[in-house]
Scaffold this motif. Sequence first.
Motif, PDB file in Angstrom:
ATOM      1  N   VAL A 133       7.525   5.043  -8.832  1.00  0.00           N
ATOM      2  CA  VAL A 133       7.107   6.234  -8.059  1.00  0.00           C
ATOM      3  C   VAL A 133       7.582   7.656  -8.652  1.00  0.00           C
ATOM      4  O   VAL A 133       8.578   7.500  -9.162  1.00  0.00           O
ATOM      5  CB  VAL A 133       8.051   5.942  -6.610  1.00  0.00           C
ATOM      6  CG1 VAL A 133       7.611   7.262  -5.702  1.00  0.00           C
ATOM      7  CG2 VAL A 133       7.842   4.554  -5.933  1.00  0.00           C
ATOM      8  N   ARG A 134       6.537   8.455  -8.580  1.00  0.00           N
ATOM      9  CA  ARG A 134       6.951   9.501  -9.393  1.00  0.00           C
ATOM     10  C   ARG A 134       7.128  10.719  -8.341  1.00  0.00           C
ATOM     11  O   ARG A 134       6.737  10.696  -7.178  1.00  0.00           O
ATOM     12  CB  ARG A 134       5.702  10.061 -10.131  1.00  0.00           C
ATOM     13  CG  ARG A 134       5.458   9.121 -11.263  1.00  0.00           C
ATOM     14  CD  ARG A 134       4.067   8.810 -11.641  1.00  0.00           C
ATOM     15  NE  ARG A 134       3.323   8.253 -10.569  1.00  0.00           N
ATOM     16  CZ  ARG A 134       2.393   7.319 -10.452  1.00  0.00           C
ATOM     17  NH1 ARG A 134       1.904   7.332 -11.576  1.00  0.00           N
ATOM     18  NH2 ARG A 134       1.907   6.756  -9.490  1.00  0.00           N
ATOM     19  N   SER A 159       3.449   6.729  -2.621  1.00  0.00           N
ATOM     20  CA  SER A 159       3.874   5.553  -2.553  1.00  0.00           C
ATOM     21  C   SER A 159       4.572   5.151  -1.245  1.00  0.00           C
ATOM     22  O   SER A 159       4.762   3.861  -0.672  1.00  0.00           O
ATOM     23  CB  SER A 159       4.829   4.978  -3.671  1.00  0.00           C
ATOM     24  OG  SER A 159       4.092   5.373  -4.851  1.00  0.00           O
ATOM     25  N   SER A 171      11.299  -4.568   0.229  1.00  0.00           N
ATOM     26  CA  SER A 171      10.063  -4.707  -0.489  1.00  0.00           C
ATOM     27  C   SER A 171      10.001  -6.111  -1.072  1.00  0.00           C
ATOM     28  O   SER A 171       9.161  -6.904  -1.101  1.00  0.00           O
ATOM     29  CB  SER A 171       9.989  -3.571  -1.552  1.00  0.00           C
ATOM     30  OG  SER A 171       9.156  -4.064  -2.336  1.00  0.00           O
ATOM     31  N   THR A 220       7.739  -9.248   0.052  1.00  0.00           N
ATOM     32  CA  THR A 220       6.739  -9.807  -0.747  1.00  0.00           C
ATOM     33  C   THR A 220       7.084 -11.136  -0.975  1.00  0.00           C
ATOM     34  O   THR A 220       6.040 -12.190  -0.990  1.00  0.00           O
ATOM     35  CB  THR A 220       6.795  -9.153  -2.167  1.00  0.00           C
ATOM     36  OG1 THR A 220       8.134  -8.718  -2.855  1.00  0.00           O
ATOM     37  CG2 THR A 220       5.809  -7.480  -1.925  1.00  0.00           C
ATOM     38  N   GLY A 256       4.977  -4.484  -0.960  1.00  0.00           N
ATOM     39  CA  GLY A 256       6.075  -3.915  -1.296  1.00  0.00           C
ATOM     40  C   GLY A 256       5.951  -2.399  -2.015  1.00  0.00           C
ATOM     41  O   GLY A 256       4.975  -1.767  -1.913  1.00  0.00           O
ATOM     42  N   LEU A 257       7.120  -2.091  -2.519  1.00  0.00           N
ATOM     43  CA  LEU A 257       7.419  -0.834  -3.171  1.00  0.00           C
ATOM     44  C   LEU A 257       6.590  -0.726  -4.434  1.00  0.00           C
ATOM     45  O   LEU A 257       6.822  -1.718  -5.290  1.00  0.00           O
ATOM     46  CB  LEU A 257       8.750  -0.339  -3.194  1.00  0.00           C
ATOM     47  CG  LEU A 257       9.159   1.074  -3.634  1.00  0.00           C
ATOM     48  CD1 LEU A 257       8.500   2.054  -2.199  1.00  0.00           C
ATOM     49  CD2 LEU A 257      10.698   1.231  -3.722  1.00  0.00           C
ATOM     50  N   GLN A 258       5.723   0.135  -4.688  1.00  0.00           N
ATOM     51  CA  GLN A 258       5.391   0.150  -6.166  1.00  0.00           C
ATOM     52  C   GLN A 258       6.413   0.428  -7.283  1.00  0.00           C
ATOM     53  O   GLN A 258       7.417   1.323  -6.946  1.00  0.00           O
ATOM     54  CB  GLN A 258       4.391   1.297  -6.124  1.00  0.00           C
ATOM     55  CG  GLN A 258       3.172   1.224  -5.254  1.00  0.00           C
ATOM     56  CD  GLN A 258       2.441   0.090  -5.434  1.00  0.00           C
ATOM     57  OE1 GLN A 258       1.690  -0.053  -6.508  1.00  0.00           O
ATOM     58  NE2 GLN A 258       2.346  -0.836  -4.416  1.00  0.00           N
ATOM     59  N   SER A 259       6.386  -0.249  -8.274  1.00  0.00           N
ATOM     60  CA  SER A 259       7.357  -0.158  -9.219  1.00  0.00           C
ATOM     61  C   SER A 259       7.537   1.216  -9.911  1.00  0.00           C
ATOM     62  O   SER A 259       8.930   1.454 -10.069  1.00  0.00           O
ATOM     63  CB  SER A 259       6.966  -1.080 -10.398  1.00  0.00           C
ATOM     64  OG  SER A 259       5.700  -0.779 -10.946  1.00  0.00           O
TER      65      SER A 259
END
Lengths: 337, 184
Positions: free
Chosen positions: B85-86, B70, A320, A324, B80-83
Amino acid sequence: MIAEPATDPLQLTGDGQLRNFLSIEGLPRSVLEQILDNAASFVDVGDRAIKKVPLLRGKTVVNLFFEASTRTRTTFELAAKRLSADVLNIDIARSATSKGESLMDMLRNLEAMASDMFVVRHADSGAPHYIARHATPEVAIINAGDGRHAHPTQAMLDMYTIRHYKGGFAGLKVAIIGDILHSRVARSQIHALNILGAEEVRVIGPRTLLPADIERLGVSVYHDLSQGLRDVDVVIALRLQKERMDSALLPSESEFFRLYGLNNERLRHAHPEAIIMHPGPINRGVEIASEVADGKRSVILHQVTFGIAVRMAVMSMCMSGRETEQRGRGGDHATAR
Amino acid sequence: MTEQAPQTHYTAAQIDALLESMAAQLRRHLAERGISDYALIGIHSGGAWVADALHQRLQPAAELGTLDISFYRDDFSHRGLQSRVRPTALPFDVDAAHLVLVDDALMSGRTARAALNELFDYGRPASVTLAVLFDIGRRELPISADICGAHVALPPGQRVELRGPAPLTADVIEYTQRGNQGRT
């Protein structure tokens, strides 16, 4: 507690995202916590009917293991596959490097095959850093253990296990027992525990198996196991790395077990709800008795399960950060959702 | 379904009325299909709040499920990855189940698509009904809601942001493409 380290450009992007995972040192607490938080979401993937998520679909992960390790390589491979990546396992012993090809030539070839991530294990400390400095920026590097230096994903799966069972790190006393001298795991664990705010980290072992300046890492040193175990919440037994030591360091395995082996009797000194951890593989009857390794307080097999989720988190975060970062360089083409 | 005049703020009372409408639509929808045993699943985080409110009104036998999409987003390579994640929590068997997927807003349809992809990794549901509080109406995929609280046509650069979990209110906000965290 160790202060927040300065940003390490080899490990973090300009906006603080993970780009390579080489060591715990140099990473801020927030990134370690993000790894643990993301891992919590990946743990459930192993319980699904389809044990995969599509995050790394179309990506190629290369396991570059210059040093033998079935367990770590397997968990990295499984983690990559659960992220839907394609995985190449390079058997270094049979690769062209043994026919005289240089490491850099091999890396350039793997890069030319459009690899996206190298998972590197090497007997020499610093090898993954070297590769990270010389590899193309498009490839993310993850350290899967280098010499006596670091094993950051093992440390993070240990942190995940501790947080899972203890709820957090504040007020926690953690004892690490045994062969600290040769242990890259212990070094990474100590950094992680300090950054995450554990109250006290103790190392317990004979003088011959403790580095001379170990206190500089922010730990208390004990040579007596019973004293060192007093009231601790977490007990981590390390594997005695017989392959890395000459015989002069230890009188015998039985002598080591007599003085530093974990058994139920010794564990009476620890907190009644202390958990028992071990990075594996276990030398039963050397650093830990079977009654403890298989006992109710042992979380050793859970460490293995959590290890896959933690490695999924690290891999996806590195990818990620890299994606980005690359996109930032080339312009943002994101569309409205 | 309530046709909403353009407005910039939705009070708790207005959201409550929309939820009542959704609950009534959902009862009818499920009755028409002869479905009595079903499970509600809210998409984190706004959808989970709406699903919780519907769960309280409808009281199905199954526990409320939550989904974080996510890991299934189609723009990982862009954003990118969301900050945060639940964990997804589906406390029932997805296989052969009638599911009601709930979100706070439907816009492009990409979140709903991601949610469907994730659900099918848990099993093969008998049916999936999509229920949304707001339909923004800028579809990019052939996905539509079966149940809708309100249609709110918004120009590009605006979306509805639900605030909660209690009381639930909503505001129409401006967003930049970079700042948009990918809601529906």
